[in-house]
Scaffold this motif. Structure first.
Motif, PDB file in Angstrom:
ATOM      1  N   GLY A  31     100.008  23.558  26.302  1.00  0.00           N
ATOM      2  CA  GLY A  31      98.732  22.860  26.282  1.00  0.00           C
ATOM      3  C   GLY A  31      98.023  22.859  24.944  1.00  0.00           C
ATOM      4  O   GLY A  31      98.461  23.463  23.977  1.00  0.00           O
ATOM      5  N   LYS A  32      96.885  22.186  24.923  1.00  0.00           N
ATOM      6  CA  LYS A  32      96.119  21.965  23.705  1.00  0.00           C
ATOM      7  C   LYS A  32      95.570  23.256  23.115  1.00  0.00           C
ATOM      8  O   LYS A  32      95.359  23.348  21.922  1.00  0.00           O
ATOM      9  N   ARG A  33      95.331  24.249  23.929  1.00  0.00           N
ATOM     10  CA  ARG A  33      94.758  25.512  23.456  1.00  0.00           C
ATOM     11  C   ARG A  33      95.591  26.124  22.334  1.00  0.00           C
ATOM     12  O   ARG A  33      95.067  26.710  21.404  1.00  0.00           O
ATOM     13  N   THR A  34      96.892  25.965  22.397  1.00  0.00           N
ATOM     14  CA  THR A  34      97.780  26.532  21.389  1.00  0.00           C
ATOM     15  C   THR A  34      97.584  25.855  20.040  1.00  0.00           C
ATOM     16  O   THR A  34      97.873  26.438  19.009  1.00  0.00           O
ATOM     17  N   LEU A  35      97.067  24.643  20.031  1.00  0.00           N
ATOM     18  CA  LEU A  35      96.952  23.873  18.795  1.00  0.00           C
ATOM     19  C   LEU A  35      95.516  23.700  18.310  1.00  0.00           C
ATOM     20  O   LEU A  35      95.263  22.928  17.407  1.00  0.00           O
ATOM     21  N   THR A  36      94.557  24.409  18.904  1.00  0.00           N
ATOM     22  CA  THR A  36      93.158  24.247  18.517  1.00  0.00           C
ATOM     23  C   THR A  36      92.869  24.948  17.208  1.00  0.00           C
ATOM     24  O   THR A  36      93.727  25.599  16.629  1.00  0.00           O
ATOM     25  N   LYS A  37      91.622  24.851  16.766  1.00  0.00           N
ATOM     26  CA  LYS A  37      91.214  25.593  15.575  1.00  0.00           C
ATOM     27  C   LYS A  37      91.570  27.051  15.777  1.00  0.00           C
ATOM     28  O   LYS A  37      91.434  27.597  16.863  1.00  0.00           O
ATOM     29  N   LEU A  38      91.978  27.684  14.722  1.00  0.00           N
ATOM     30  CA  LEU A  38      92.535  29.024  14.835  1.00  0.00           C
ATOM     31  C   LEU A  38      91.504  30.130  14.674  1.00  0.00           C
ATOM     32  O   LEU A  38      90.766  30.157  13.704  1.00  0.00           O
ATOM     33  N   ASN A  39      91.486  31.040  15.649  1.00  0.00           N
ATOM     34  CA  ASN A  39      90.788  32.299  15.421  1.00  0.00           C
ATOM     35  C   ASN A  39      91.834  33.245  14.842  1.00  0.00           C
ATOM     36  O   ASN A  39      92.983  32.872  14.635  1.00  0.00           O
ATOM     37  N   ALA A  40      91.459  34.466  14.555  1.00  0.00           N
ATOM     38  CA  ALA A  40      92.380  35.402  13.889  1.00  0.00           C
ATOM     39  C   ALA A  40      93.656  35.619  14.703  1.00  0.00           C
ATOM     40  O   ALA A  40      94.765  35.644  14.153  1.00  0.00           O
ATOM     41  N   PHE A  41      93.527  35.771  16.005  1.00  0.00           N
ATOM     42  CA  PHE A  41      94.689  35.988  16.862  1.00  0.00           C
ATOM     43  C   PHE A  41      95.632  34.792  16.803  1.00  0.00           C
ATOM     44  O   PHE A  41      96.845  34.952  16.639  1.00  0.00           O
ATOM     45  N   ASP A  42      95.094  33.592  16.922  1.00  0.00           N
ATOM     46  CA  ASP A  42      95.916  32.381  16.883  1.00  0.00           C
ATOM     47  C   ASP A  42      96.601  32.217  15.528  1.00  0.00           C
ATOM     48  O   ASP A  42      97.743  31.757  15.454  1.00  0.00           O
ATOM     49  N   VAL A  47     101.475  32.053  12.202  1.00  0.00           N
ATOM     50  CA  VAL A  47     102.278  32.543  11.077  1.00  0.00           C
ATOM     51  C   VAL A  47     103.602  33.115  11.590  1.00  0.00           C
ATOM     52  O   VAL A  47     104.667  32.872  11.005  1.00  0.00           O
ATOM     53  N   ALA A  48     103.538  33.855  12.691  1.00  0.00           N
ATOM     54  CA  ALA A  48     104.765  34.423  13.270  1.00  0.00           C
ATOM     55  C   ALA A  48     105.724  33.319  13.722  1.00  0.00           C
ATOM     56  O   ALA A  48     106.935  33.421  13.519  1.00  0.00           O
ATOM     57  N   PHE A  81      97.888  35.646  26.509  1.00  0.00           N
ATOM     58  CA  PHE A  81      96.658  36.235  25.974  1.00  0.00           C
ATOM     59  C   PHE A  81      95.490  35.259  26.056  1.00  0.00           C
ATOM     60  O   PHE A  81      94.368  35.663  26.376  1.00  0.00           O
ATOM     61  N   ALA A  82      95.710  33.984  25.767  1.00  0.00           N
ATOM     62  CA  ALA A  82      94.640  32.991  25.881  1.00  0.00           C
ATOM     63  C   ALA A  82      94.194  32.856  27.334  1.00  0.00           C
ATOM     64  O   ALA A  82      92.995  32.813  27.624  1.00  0.00           O
ATOM     65  N   TRP A  83      95.138  32.808  28.253  1.00  0.00           N
ATOM     66  CA  TRP A  83      94.837  32.712  29.692  1.00  0.00           C
ATOM     67  C   TRP A  83      94.059  33.952  30.141  1.00  0.00           C
ATOM     68  O   TRP A  83      93.065  33.845  30.849  1.00  0.00           O
ATOM     69  N   SER A  84      94.509  35.121  29.700  1.00  0.00           N
ATOM     70  CA  SER A  84      93.859  36.377  30.082  1.00  0.00           C
ATOM     71  C   SER A  84      92.459  36.482  29.492  1.00  0.00           C
ATOM     72  O   SER A  84      91.549  37.018  30.131  1.00  0.00           O
ATOM     73  N   ILE A  91      89.493  41.556  27.483  1.00  0.00           N
ATOM     74  CA  ILE A  91      90.587  41.006  26.670  1.00  0.00           C
ATOM     75  C   ILE A  91      90.037  39.996  25.675  1.00  0.00           C
ATOM     76  O   ILE A  91      90.460  39.949  24.522  1.00  0.00           O
ATOM     77  N   ASN A  92      89.065  39.209  26.106  1.00  0.00           N
ATOM     78  CA  ASN A  92      88.448  38.234  25.210  1.00  0.00           C
ATOM     79  C   ASN A  92      87.829  38.938  24.001  1.00  0.00           C
ATOM     80  O   ASN A  92      88.025  38.511  22.860  1.00  0.00           O
ATOM     81  N   ARG A  93      87.087  40.021  24.233  1.00  0.00           N
ATOM     82  CA  ARG A  93      86.481  40.776  23.127  1.00  0.00           C
ATOM     83  C   ARG A  93      87.551  41.441  22.258  1.00  0.00           C
ATOM     84  O   ARG A  93      87.364  41.609  21.062  1.00  0.00           O
ATOM     85  N   LEU A  94      88.655  41.839  22.890  1.00  0.00           N
ATOM     86  CA  LEU A  94      89.724  42.516  22.175  1.00  0.00           C
ATOM     87  C   LEU A  94      90.413  41.601  21.156  1.00  0.00           C
ATOM     88  O   LEU A  94      90.711  42.027  20.043  1.00  0.00           O
ATOM     89  N   ILE A  95      90.641  40.341  21.518  1.00  0.00           N
ATOM     90  CA  ILE A  95      91.419  39.461  20.641  1.00  0.00           C
ATOM     91  C   ILE A  95      90.589  38.419  19.889  1.00  0.00           C
ATOM     92  O   ILE A  95      91.117  37.779  18.983  1.00  0.00           O
ATOM     93  N   LYS A  96      89.324  38.254  20.234  1.00  0.00           N
ATOM     94  CA  LYS A  96      88.519  37.233  19.566  1.00  0.00           C
ATOM     95  C   LYS A  96      87.253  37.840  18.992  1.00  0.00           C
ATOM     96  O   LYS A  96      86.668  38.746  19.563  1.00  0.00           O
ATOM     97  N   ALA A  97      86.839  37.302  17.877  1.00  0.00           N
ATOM     98  CA  ALA A  97      85.582  37.710  17.265  1.00  0.00           C
ATOM     99  C   ALA A  97      84.418  37.048  18.003  1.00  0.00           C
ATOM    100  O   ALA A  97      84.614  36.073  18.730  1.00  0.00           O
ATOM    101  N   GLU A  98      83.232  37.569  17.796  1.00  0.00           N
ATOM    102  CA  GLU A  98      82.035  36.949  18.356  1.00  0.00           C
ATOM    103  C   GLU A  98      81.419  36.031  17.307  1.00  0.00           C
ATOM    104  O   GLU A  98      81.496  36.331  16.112  1.00  0.00           O
TER     105      GLU A  98
END
Length: 173
Positions: A31-42, A47-48, A81-84, A91-98
């Motif tokens: 889905g589109k979520r994989t290709l959106t603007k990137l946060n640090a996790f994305d 890169v991987a 991880f995006a779904w979770s 999990i949202n706080r763990l992988i994404k910045a505020e």
């Protein structure tokens, strides 16, 4: 270093085509979520994926099946991880910045700016990019989770709905 052989060139082209098609299929499935603007996790995942694709193309010891499995694993993990993160605040706080408030109602939040390594000149540049000539025209500047800055122009209306989840904003109500 400068060796040339048609079979090795052919392998790179064939594997490149197969890996590219596989990657496109995997990204379309997730889905589109994989290709959106990137946060640090994305960004790390992207890169991987790029590194994995390069390894598939250039390392003859890696089969197309191993490579596609590696790509699928990375894309699947990003999807999980995006779904979770949507279903779990932890999990949202763990992988994404505020999002962070950098400027609000005429006041710069210097401590937040220092933590995020943002200078006033960068805030001014973001404001200018929105076509505004003065900070008097700006209600707020928010550093978003993807590293971009959102500029909220002053309005006659006192509603601040979009600032609800921004760190540093205390609702007037």
């Amino acid at each position: 270093m400068f060796s040339f052989s048609w079979p090795s060139i052919g392998r790179v082209v064939l594997i490149g085509i197969l890996a590219y098609i596989s990657l496109i299929v995997l990204l379309r499935i997730t889905g589109k979520r994989t290709l959106t603007k990137l946060n640090a996790f994305d960004l790390v995942v992207t890169v991987a994926i790029g590194s994995t694709l390069a390894t598939i193309l250039l390392n003859q010891k890696v089969s197309i099946f191993q490579g596609v499995t590696a790509l699928a694993t990375l894309v699947f993990l990003q999807f999980i991880f995006a779904w979770s993160s949507i279903r779990s605040a932890f999990i949202n706080r763990l992988i994404k910045a505020e999002p962070k408030l950098l400027f609000y109602q005429g006041r710069f939040f210097e401590q937040e700016m220092e933590k995020e390594r943002i200078q006033r000149i960068e805030v001014f540049q973001a404001v200018r990019n929105q076509g505004l000539a003065s900070m008097d025209m700006v209600e707020a500047v928010i550093l978003e989770t993807d590293g971009s800055m959102s500029i909220l122009k002053k309005t006659r209306n006192d509603s601040h709905d979009t600032l609800e989840n921004v760190k540093g904003f205390d609702s007037p109500s």
